[in-house]
Design a protein around this motif. Sequence first.
Motif, PDB file in Angstrom:
ATOM      1  N   VAL A  92      14.942  57.097  91.501  1.00 48.08           N
ATOM      2  CA  VAL A  92      15.826  55.962  91.278  1.00 48.08           C
ATOM      3  C   VAL A  92      15.687  55.564  89.818  1.00 48.08           C
ATOM      4  N   LYS A  93      16.778  55.665  89.087  1.00 48.65           N
ATOM      5  CA  LYS A  93      16.730  55.297  87.676  1.00 48.65           C
ATOM      6  C   LYS A  93      16.695  53.779  87.545  1.00 48.65           C
ATOM      7  N   THR A  94      15.993  53.317  86.550  1.00 51.31           N
ATOM      8  CA  THR A  94      15.890  51.882  86.317  1.00 51.31           C
ATOM      9  C   THR A  94      17.174  51.373  85.673  1.00 51.31           C
ATOM     10  N   ASN A  95      17.352  50.057  85.738  1.00 53.87           N
ATOM     11  CA  ASN A  95      18.526  49.455  85.101  1.00 53.87           C
ATOM     12  C   ASN A  95      18.535  49.728  83.605  1.00 53.87           C
ATOM     13  N   ARG A  96      17.340  49.736  82.992  1.00 52.30           N
ATOM     14  CA  ARG A  96      17.249  49.986  81.552  1.00 52.30           C
ATOM     15  C   ARG A  96      17.737  51.399  81.219  1.00 52.30           C
ATOM     16  N   GLU A  97      17.300  52.396  82.006  1.00 56.36           N
ATOM     17  CA  GLU A  97      17.727  53.781  81.767  1.00 56.36           C
ATOM     18  C   GLU A  97      19.239  53.928  81.934  1.00 56.36           C
ATOM     19  N   LEU A  98      19.766  53.318  82.985  1.00 54.49           N
ATOM     20  CA  LEU A  98      21.211  53.410  83.236  1.00 54.49           C
ATOM     21  C   LEU A  98      22.008  52.681  82.156  1.00 54.49           C
ATOM     22  N   ALA A  99      21.508  51.534  81.726  1.00 56.59           N
ATOM     23  CA  ALA A  99      22.187  50.775  80.671  1.00 56.59           C
ATOM     24  C   ALA A  99      22.263  51.599  79.393  1.00 56.59           C
ATOM     25  N   LYS A 100      21.177  52.273  79.066  1.00 61.63           N
ATOM     26  CA  LYS A 100      21.159  53.104  77.859  1.00 61.63           C
ATOM     27  C   LYS A 100      22.102  54.297  78.015  1.00 61.63           C
ATOM     28  N   LYS A 101      22.093  54.918  79.177  1.00 63.56           N
ATOM     29  CA  LYS A 101      22.916  56.107  79.410  1.00 63.56           C
ATOM     30  C   LYS A 101      24.411  55.806  79.313  1.00 63.56           C
ATOM     31  N   TYR A 102      24.837  54.664  79.892  1.00 65.11           N
ATOM     32  CA  TYR A 102      26.263  54.335  79.930  1.00 65.11           C
ATOM     33  C   TYR A 102      26.677  53.323  78.868  1.00 65.11           C
ATOM     34  N   ALA A 103      25.766  52.983  77.962  1.00 71.21           N
ATOM     35  CA  ALA A 103      26.043  52.065  76.849  1.00 71.21           C
ATOM     36  C   ALA A 103      26.582  50.729  77.354  1.00 71.21           C
ATOM     37  N   ILE A 104      25.881  50.156  78.339  1.00 72.72           N
ATOM     38  CA  ILE A 104      26.238  48.854  78.902  1.00 72.72           C
ATOM     39  C   ILE A 104      24.971  48.013  78.975  1.00 72.72           C
ATOM     40  N   SER A 105      25.119  46.753  79.325  1.00 74.72           N
ATOM     41  CA  SER A 105      23.939  45.885  79.411  1.00 74.72           C
ATOM     42  C   SER A 105      23.248  46.064  80.769  1.00 74.72           C
ATOM     43  N   GLN A 106      21.990  45.674  80.808  1.00 72.66           N
ATOM     44  CA  GLN A 106      21.240  45.754  82.070  1.00 72.66           C
ATOM     45  C   GLN A 106      21.857  44.829  83.120  1.00 72.66           C
ATOM     46  N   ARG A 107      22.370  43.706  82.678  1.00 78.40           N
ATOM     47  CA  ARG A 107      23.019  42.772  83.600  1.00 78.40           C
ATOM     48  C   ARG A 107      24.261  43.423  84.234  1.00 78.40           C
ATOM     49  N   THR A 108      25.009  44.191  83.428  1.00 76.37           N
ATOM     50  CA  THR A 108      26.184  44.888  83.943  1.00 76.37           C
ATOM     51  C   THR A 108      25.769  45.908  85.000  1.00 76.37           C
ATOM     52  N   VAL A 109      24.659  46.611  84.759  1.00 76.95           N
ATOM     53  CA  VAL A 109      24.160  47.579  85.747  1.00 76.95           C
ATOM     54  C   VAL A 109      23.857  46.858  87.062  1.00 76.95           C
ATOM     55  N   THR A 110      23.179  45.712  86.973  1.00 74.74           N
ATOM     56  CA  THR A 110      22.853  44.934  88.170  1.00 74.74           C
ATOM     57  C   THR A 110      24.117  44.535  88.916  1.00 74.74           C
ATOM     58  N   ASN A 111      25.102  44.024  88.175  1.00 74.47           N
ATOM     59  CA  ASN A 111      26.360  43.602  88.810  1.00 74.47           C
ATOM     60  C   ASN A 111      27.097  44.783  89.429  1.00 74.47           C
ATOM     61  N   TRP A 112      27.120  45.908  88.713  1.00 73.21           N
ATOM     62  CA  TRP A 112      27.828  47.082  89.230  1.00 73.21           C
ATOM     63  C   TRP A 112      27.144  47.641  90.471  1.00 73.21           C
ATOM     64  N   ARG A 113      25.816  47.566  90.512  1.00 72.77           N
ATOM     65  CA  ARG A 113      25.104  48.007  91.727  1.00 72.77           C
ATOM     66  C   ARG A 113      25.583  47.181  92.924  1.00 72.77           C
ATOM     67  N   LYS A 114      25.710  45.864  92.714  1.00 77.06           N
ATOM     68  CA  LYS A 114      26.178  44.980  93.792  1.00 77.06           C
ATOM     69  C   LYS A 114      27.606  45.307  94.210  1.00 77.06           C
ATOM     70  N   GLU A 115      28.415  45.762  93.246  1.00 78.26           N
ATOM     71  CA  GLU A 115      29.814  46.086  93.517  1.00 78.26           C
ATOM     72  C   GLU A 115      29.992  47.494  94.076  1.00 78.26           C
ATOM     73  N   GLY A 116      28.904  48.256  94.145  1.00 81.60           N
ATOM     74  CA  GLY A 116      28.971  49.576  94.770  1.00 81.60           C
ATOM     75  C   GLY A 116      29.159  50.744  93.831  1.00 81.60           C
ATOM     76  N   CYS A 117      28.785  50.604  92.581  1.00 82.66           N
ATOM     77  CA  CYS A 117      28.892  51.720  91.637  1.00 82.66           C
ATOM     78  C   CYS A 117      27.961  52.859  92.092  1.00 82.66           C
ATOM     79  N   PRO A 118      28.474  54.081  92.162  1.00 86.11           N
ATOM     80  CA  PRO A 118      27.679  55.199  92.702  1.00 86.11           C
ATOM     81  C   PRO A 118      26.729  55.826  91.676  1.00 86.11           C
ATOM     82  N   PHE A 119      25.772  55.044  91.160  1.00 84.68           N
ATOM     83  CA  PHE A 119      24.835  55.558  90.165  1.00 84.68           C
ATOM     84  C   PHE A 119      24.048  56.754  90.701  1.00 84.68           C
ATOM     85  N   GLU A 120      23.729  56.774  92.007  1.00 83.27           N
ATOM     86  CA  GLU A 120      22.924  57.843  92.597  1.00 83.27           C
ATOM     87  C   GLU A 120      23.688  59.160  92.649  1.00 83.27           C
TER      88      GLU A 120
END
Length: 196
Positions: A92-120
Amino acid sequence: MQPVRDGLCRENLCFALDYFVLKRVIPESAWPRVAGKQVDSQSWDAALNVVQKSLVEIAVANKLNSLEDDPLIAEAFRQCEELRAKKYLEVVKTNRELAKKYAISQRTVTNWRKEGCPFEDGQWAVLDWIAERRYAPAGANAKFGKQLSERREKAVWVGMNAELHTHVTRARRLKAAYQAHGLKPPDWLRGFRALR
């Protein structure tokens, strides 16, 4: 205890077997986490490599022709292969790793996880998901702009094609209805085959 080359002994095998027994007792959902922390996959595989190396050294010290000559060692070796991080650990990638990979904020990663973004499901699935949204964050747009615009274009064409297919099907049904009632279809329906 029987001494083995390089100071290793049968104790290593006992440790390995205790490890497998422990794995069987603790539920698998709890196993990859030690003291509440995520286990690093490289460290996990490195530890398995050490156990496997010790098993081979035990086999060499006991003058076995192959690991299969001792069923206990062979099974321990196979279990090590089964427990490789790729097969066993849930990465499971951390929010920090995903934020860096997709050039977004960690808060955006958290919100997108709640909205069902298929990071996995990987980058392609995430980019498809982002392309379906009304807008993408500036950083993601800068980094993946070309890919996102291609996906949006493709989505538009798929939508237009679906709509065209719907209208063609309706026209064919209309022509079939005219023919079923023995009426001559209008000229604009001439190019469509009637649905049967």
